[in-house]
Motif scaffolding. Structure first.
Motif, mmCIF file in Angstrom:
data_model
loop_
_atom_site.group_PDB
_atom_site.id
_atom_site.type_symbol
_atom_site.label_atom_id
_atom_site.label_comp_id
_atom_site.label_asym_id
_atom_site.label_seq_id
_atom_site.Cartn_x
_atom_site.Cartn_y
_atom_site.Cartn_z
ATOM 1 N N ARG A 12 0.834 -1.211 0.000
ATOM 2 C CA ARG A 12 0.000 0.000 0.000
ATOM 3 C C ARG A 12 0.865 1.256 0.000
ATOM 4 N NH1 ARG A 12 -4.805 -1.190 4.368
ATOM 5 N NH2 ARG A 12 -5.997 -2.590 3.047
ATOM 6 N N GLY A 15 2.244 1.599 -3.445
ATOM 7 C CA GLY A 15 1.190 1.912 -4.403
ATOM 8 C C GLY A 15 0.573 3.283 -4.247
ATOM 9 N N HIS A 16 0.781 3.918 -3.116
ATOM 10 C CA HIS A 16 0.162 5.223 -2.852
ATOM 11 C C HIS A 16 0.520 6.249 -3.925
ATOM 12 C CE1 HIS A 16 -1.539 8.521 -0.591
ATOM 13 N NE2 HIS A 16 -0.400 9.167 -0.725
ATOM 14 N N LEU A 46 3.089 -4.454 -9.307
ATOM 15 C CA LEU A 46 2.086 -3.736 -8.511
ATOM 16 C C LEU A 46 1.531 -2.616 -9.375
ATOM 17 C CD1 LEU A 46 0.867 -3.445 -5.603
ATOM 18 C CD2 LEU A 46 2.615 -1.709 -5.223
ATOM 19 N N LYS A 48 -2.040 0.047 -10.461
ATOM 20 C CA LYS A 48 -3.357 0.594 -10.168
ATOM 21 C C LYS A 48 -4.191 0.503 -11.440
ATOM 22 C CE LYS A 48 -2.674 3.954 -6.494
ATOM 23 N NZ LYS A 48 -2.701 5.381 -6.142
ATOM 24 N N ARG A 77 -8.812 -1.326 -2.524
ATOM 25 C CA ARG A 77 -9.741 -0.702 -3.463
ATOM 26 C C ARG A 77 -10.345 0.496 -2.774
ATOM 27 N NH1 ARG A 77 -15.133 -0.546 -5.173
ATOM 28 N NH2 ARG A 77 -15.900 -1.923 -3.561
ATOM 29 N N LEU A 83 -5.797 -1.515 -6.478
ATOM 30 C CA LEU A 83 -4.363 -1.786 -6.433
ATOM 31 C C LEU A 83 -4.180 -3.302 -6.482
ATOM 32 C CD1 LEU A 83 -1.539 -0.480 -6.069
ATOM 33 C CD2 LEU A 83 -1.853 -0.757 -3.619
ATOM 34 N N TYR A 85 -1.639 -6.789 -7.190
ATOM 35 C CA TYR A 85 -0.264 -7.266 -7.076
ATOM 36 C C TYR A 85 -0.166 -8.710 -7.546
ATOM 37 C CZ TYR A 85 3.917 -9.210 -4.907
ATOM 38 O OH TYR A 85 5.093 -9.863 -4.685
#
Length: 104
Positions: A12, A15-16, A46, A48, A77, A83, A85
């Motif tokens: 996370r 992915g931010h 990874l 989005k 989500r 997101l 992976y």
């Protein structure tokens, strides 16, 4: 192998700052979209995905279908952004978001 809470938090965090690399639109879940999803997951690990759907239930169903078709793990989500992976067979250090942002 399921991911631990620590792994999910790390993913996370990575992915931010990512931007969506795929946008799911009105044409539905076509073979071309699934191929592109698999290519992006293999390259970046990874990613989005932005899902344009009418209702919350439709978005949830589409995100579930995407993670199933791509053999990917749904990390998070939020709204219309998912997101996903999936570890790559041979990670490319220049493309893999996991390897590029492992210190994040």
């Amino acid at each position: 192998m399921p991911l631990s809470q620590q792994d999910i938090k790390r993913l996370r965090r990575i992915g931010h700052h990512l931007k969506p690399v795929l946008i799911f639109g009105g044409k539905g879940l076509t073979e071309t979209f699934v191929e592109e999803l698999n290519l992006r997951l293999e390259d970046h690990e990874l990613i989005k995905v932005k899902v344009n759907a009418e209702t919350r239930d439709d978005r949830a169903a589409i995100v579930q279908a995407l993670s199933d078709k791509g053999s990917a793990e749904l990390i998070q989500r939020i709204g219309n952004i998912a997101l996903l992976y999936r570890p790559a067979q041979k990670p490319n250090p220049k493309l893999s978001n996991i390897l590029r942002y492992q210190d994040a």
